[in-house]
Design an enzyme around this catalytic site. Structure first.
Site, short mmCIF file in Angstrom:
data_model
loop_
_atom_site.label_atom_id
_atom_site.label_comp_id
_atom_site.label_asym_id
_atom_site.label_seq_id
_atom_site.Cartn_x
_atom_site.Cartn_y
_atom_site.Cartn_z
N SER A 1 0.82 -1.21 0.00
CA SER A 1 0.00 0.00 0.00
C SER A 1 0.86 1.27 0.00
CB SER A 1 -0.96 -0.06 1.19
OG SER A 1 -1.96 0.91 1.05
N ASP B 1 -2.17 6.29 -3.92
CA ASP B 1 -1.07 5.55 -3.32
C ASP B 1 -0.67 4.40 -4.28
OD1 ASP B 1 -3.28 3.90 -2.83
OD2 ASP B 1 -2.52 3.20 -0.90
N ASP C 1 -1.10 1.27 -4.57
CA ASP C 1 -2.06 0.25 -5.00
C ASP C 1 -3.44 0.83 -5.30
OD1 ASP C 1 -2.44 0.63 -2.19
OD2 ASP C 1 -3.54 -1.26 -2.09
N ASP D 1 -5.87 2.57 -3.82
CA ASP D 1 -7.13 2.54 -3.06
C ASP D 1 -7.32 3.79 -2.21
OD1 ASP D 1 -5.24 1.86 -1.17
OD2 ASP D 1 -6.18 -0.03 -0.56
MG MG Z 1 -3.36 1.43 -0.43
#
Ligand code: MG
Length: 462
Positions: free
Chosen positions: A106, A251, A253, A255
């Site tokens: 993340s 970020d 990834d 999300d």
């Molecule tokens: Mg994330």
């Protein structure tokens, strides 16, 4: 070196001795446990697992180990390659897989990586399920498949496209209106997979011009990858210098979503969800959910629409379960995590972008003007370091009882709601500290609320 095994998965820094860091041995062991847990629930049928990763440098290493281990368990793998967390989540459902693994740490810096585990709904596995996986890993009680039963692998690299198509179909996403605004949008994808998803999404939404900053998915993060104001100075400067209407940062990834206004100022990560919820509630009435540490502005916006607001314990899995139990129309986290149940129960920055742009277009306002319509709150984030022998739970109980005249929630630590703000205390599971978040109408008042509690804690400790 760090390796943290928990019911929500395994994360750590790359390298070192097995068991000390996120090493190949640890990855194989943990994937074996998760894969075995999945196939065990399938009786005699073959299982299918979707995997995908962010662009961090260790991703390719994790990917091949994960894929090979699953095949060794007799599980068929669908490998999305470089992808986003929300894309893997929707793919698990659409591919009718029994689970998913996202290889991403993340917002953490490049030395970190992790396995995020998904169930057959493309949602994070529950704490109970996570405990079972952990137990299988500890006991190494997994079994591998014999030669004729080995799993297959299929590469599917068009899932970001499919995900974008699904977002375009979402209620409230208004491509025509966005197109009519001739938007110029700058984006910072921190050289991860947002660089593969945001440009085609914005094009599909009818954004006239996209200014790409750090969109090469090389995993070479040009700044700390957490989308916080101090890390987004380059995006802020580009938005202002190039006269963009706004900027988006995600970020690694994809999300979490942060927004920069045309004047280079942050929209505020807490306000990403507030604005999107305001838009969604204007179209579709229903309850709204965020976690106990998120801004009160969401509650205010829900009340303006005559709707109920509910606060869950911190953690996406808790937000999702509360959204389901109240049949919420929108929810998420104050860290820029938007959950749109019409699409899936997971934080999705791409869906957030589509809904935010639709909202901005419909409002006819500048980004900074839209921000100004929302109630002004400020947060203060503090922590108290304690010595390991101190009983943190006892301190929290005392704080709760001393404040019993106020509205107190003990769902997750202690949250005290006052007329002019709130304070939320949570103990860390990994260090002897208490985190104290507070919010009020000015930064000074937020700090005052926190300081009063910090003083109380210090008195109790002495
Ligand atoms: Mg994330």
């Amino acid at each position: 070196m760090t390796l943290i095994k928990s019911i929500s998965g395994i994360r750590g820094t790359i390298g070192g001795k097995a068991g000390d860091g996120l090493t190949p041995m640890d990855i194989v062991k943990f994937v074996s446990a998760f894969g075995y847990w999945i196939s065990r629930s399938q009786a005699n049928a073959r299982s299918k697992v979707v995997i995908g990763r962010d662009a961090r440098i260790s991703g390719a290493m994790l990917n091949s180990l994960t894929s090979g281990t699953l095949q060794g368990l007799g599980i068929d793998v669908i490998d999305l390659g470089l992808s986003t967390t929300p894309t893997v989540e929707v793919a698990v459902v659409e591919e009718k897989a029994q689970g998913g693994i996202i290889l991403t740490a993340s917002h953490n810096p490049k030395q970190w990586n992790a396995l995020k585990l998904l169930n057959e709904k493309g949602e994070f596995i529950s704490g109970e399920d996570g405990a079972e996986v952990l137990e299988i890993a500890e006991n190494e009680s997994f079994r591998f498949a014999e030669v004729d039963e080995l799993g297959t692998i299929e590469f599917k690299h068009d899932w970001i496209e499919k995900h974008i198509e699904m977002i375009l179909e979402l209620p409230g996403v208004n491509k025509d209106l966005i197109t009519s605004m001739d938007f110029k949008v700058a984006i910072d994808c921190v050289n991860s997979t947002g660089g593969l998803a945001l440009p085609p999404l914005l094009k599909a939404l009818g954004v006239a011009k996209v200014i790409e900053l750090y969109c090469e998915p090389s995993g070479d993060f040009p700044h700390n990858p957490e989308p916080l104001p101090e890390n987004l100075k380059d995006l802020s400067a580009i938005v202002k210098d190039q006269g963009a209407h706004l900027g988006f940062a995600v970020d690694p990834d994809v999300d979490r979503l942060a927004i920069v206004c045309e004047d280079g100022e942050m929209f505020g990560e807490e306000y990403t969800l507030v604005a999107v919820a305001d838009y969604v509630l204007g179209l579709n009435k229903g309850p709204v959910v965020s976690n106990l540490s998120s801004s009160r502005a969401l509650r205010d916006v829900a009340e303006n629409h005559g709707q109920q607001y509910f606060a869950s314990a911190v953690g996406e899995v808790n937000v999702v379960s509360m959204m389901k139990s109240h049949n919420a129309v929108i929810g998420g986290e104050g860290n820029g995590g938007i959950i749109v149940p019409d699409l899936h129960y997971g934080r999705d920055a791409l869906a957030g972008i589509a809904l935010f742009l639709s909202h901005l277009a419909k409002s006819g306002k500048k980004c900074s003007e839209l921000r100004a319509i929302y109630p002004e709150y400020h947060m203060s984030k503090n922590k108290i370091a304690l010595t390991p022998e101190i009983d943190v739970d006892q301190i929290l109980d005392l704080i709760a009882s001393r404040n019993r005249k106020e509205k107190v929630s003990t769902v997750d630590g202690v949250k005290i709601d006052y007329e002019n703000g709130w304070v939320h205390l949570r103990k860390s599971n990994t260090e002897p500290i208490i985190r104290i978040y507070s919010e009020s109408t000015t930064p000074e008042k937020a700090q005052e609320l926190a300081q009063a509690i910090i003083d109380d804690v210090n008195v109790i400790v002495q």
